[in-house]
Design a protein around this motif. Structure first.
Motif: not given
Length: 320
Positions: A157-175
């Protein structure tokens, strides 16, 4: 929707497949996916050049040099169609060892050139996920292959950063129970909208939501006061009237002031015009008077000349 993981924990091929579920590891079977992956690697990829994609050869299958995919198949549909045929290094010839495929990239004249690479499925790389067609919960799960747990995420349960092909970045957590990918406020990540661009005047926050850009706090867009509005802003002048653009100019002056100013400019123009007319009239009058006097003087001189001539004639007759 295609995304790439940019954290520091690469995964084995099996872990990458689990992390992408219920999506899949991306393929290079169609031109659109190739274009998106190339654009993603151009703008957002880290220093590492190798990424797992959904390409695999099972143990009971042989590597064949006569096929573009050398006997490998896409895990998405078990197909062998590919838009990228260049192998950076020819796969090892084997019929008894499972091998997995990765994509590498290099820049050639500022363009991204993709290439295929065969590797042991146990080695670790970052990876590229692709969302399957279907409802929102069938979204890609960008992951790392860090230590496993129960549920679909298999990540701590720690943040990961996903980068969309459109170059938008968001932070995600899995829990949560069940484990699922979530944005930072705890709500499930909606991958159908997460990477959609925002309207003009809005931008993505770390949770992938479109939030208003406060233009009034970015530089000095207005000459006087600035009021932020959803997606835009308004400039206000000193007397609370709205500016025309960024600067006030003549804004803030009422109609009476404008009329007075116009009248103040009109009076000197009228006075000057009248003075000019009077001057012209005076010049014409003087000229006419001078011409009359000149004619009278000429007439008087002519009369005197006739009289003098008549007197001289009479004197000559008397003398005779």
């Amino acid at each position: 929707f295609i995304c790439i993981l940019t954290d520091d924990f690469p995964a084995s091929f099996a872990q990458a497949m689990q992390a992408c579920s219920p999506g899949v590891l991306a393929s290079l079977a169609n031109e659109e996916d190739v274009r998106r992956i190339a654009e993603l690697l151009r703008s957002s990829a880290p220093a590492e050049k190798t990424f797992w994609i959904g390409l695999r050869k099972n143990k009971n299958e042989c590597v064949s040099r006569i096929h573009p995919l050398r006997g490998f198949r896409w895990v998405e549909d078990n197909g062998q169609v590919t838009q990228v045929r260049r192998w950076v290094k020819e796969p090892k010839l084997t019929c008894i060892e499972a091998r997995c495929g990765a994509v590498t990239h290099e820049f050639v004249r500022s363009e991204v050139q993709l290439g295929l690479l065969s590797d042991s499925c146990k080695n670790t790389h970052r990876f590229i996920c692709k969302q399957k067609d279907g409802p929102t919960d069938a979204a890609p799960r960008p992951g790392t292959g860090a230590k496993s747990g129960s549920g679909p995420c298999h990540l701590p349960q720690i943040p990961y950063r996903a980068v969309c092909w459109s170059d938008i970045t968001v932070d995600l957590v899995c829990h949560g129970r069940p484990l699922t990918w979530r944005v930072l406020d705890g709500s499930p990540a909606n991958f159908s909208t997460l990477c959609q661009p925002c309207d003009l005047g809005f931008q993505k926050d770390a949770s992938g939501r479109c939030v208003d850009v406060d233009e009034c706090n970015v530089g000095t867009p207005c000459q006087h006061a600035c009021i932020n509005t959803p997606g835009s802003y308004r400039c206000i002048c000193a007397n609370d009237t709205e500016a025309d653009g960024a600067t006030c100019g003549n804004a803030g002056k009422d109609a009476g002031e404008d009329d007075n100013k116009a009248f103040g400019l009109l009076v000197p123009v009228l006075v000057g015009t009248a003075a000019l007319i009077l001057l012209v009239a005076a010049v014409v009058t003087v000229k006419c008077c001078m011409m009359r006097r000149s004619k009278k003087r000429a007439k008087s001189e002519a009369e005197k000349m006739r009289m003098r001539s008549g007197n001289e004639t009479a004197n000559e007759k008397e003398a005779r």
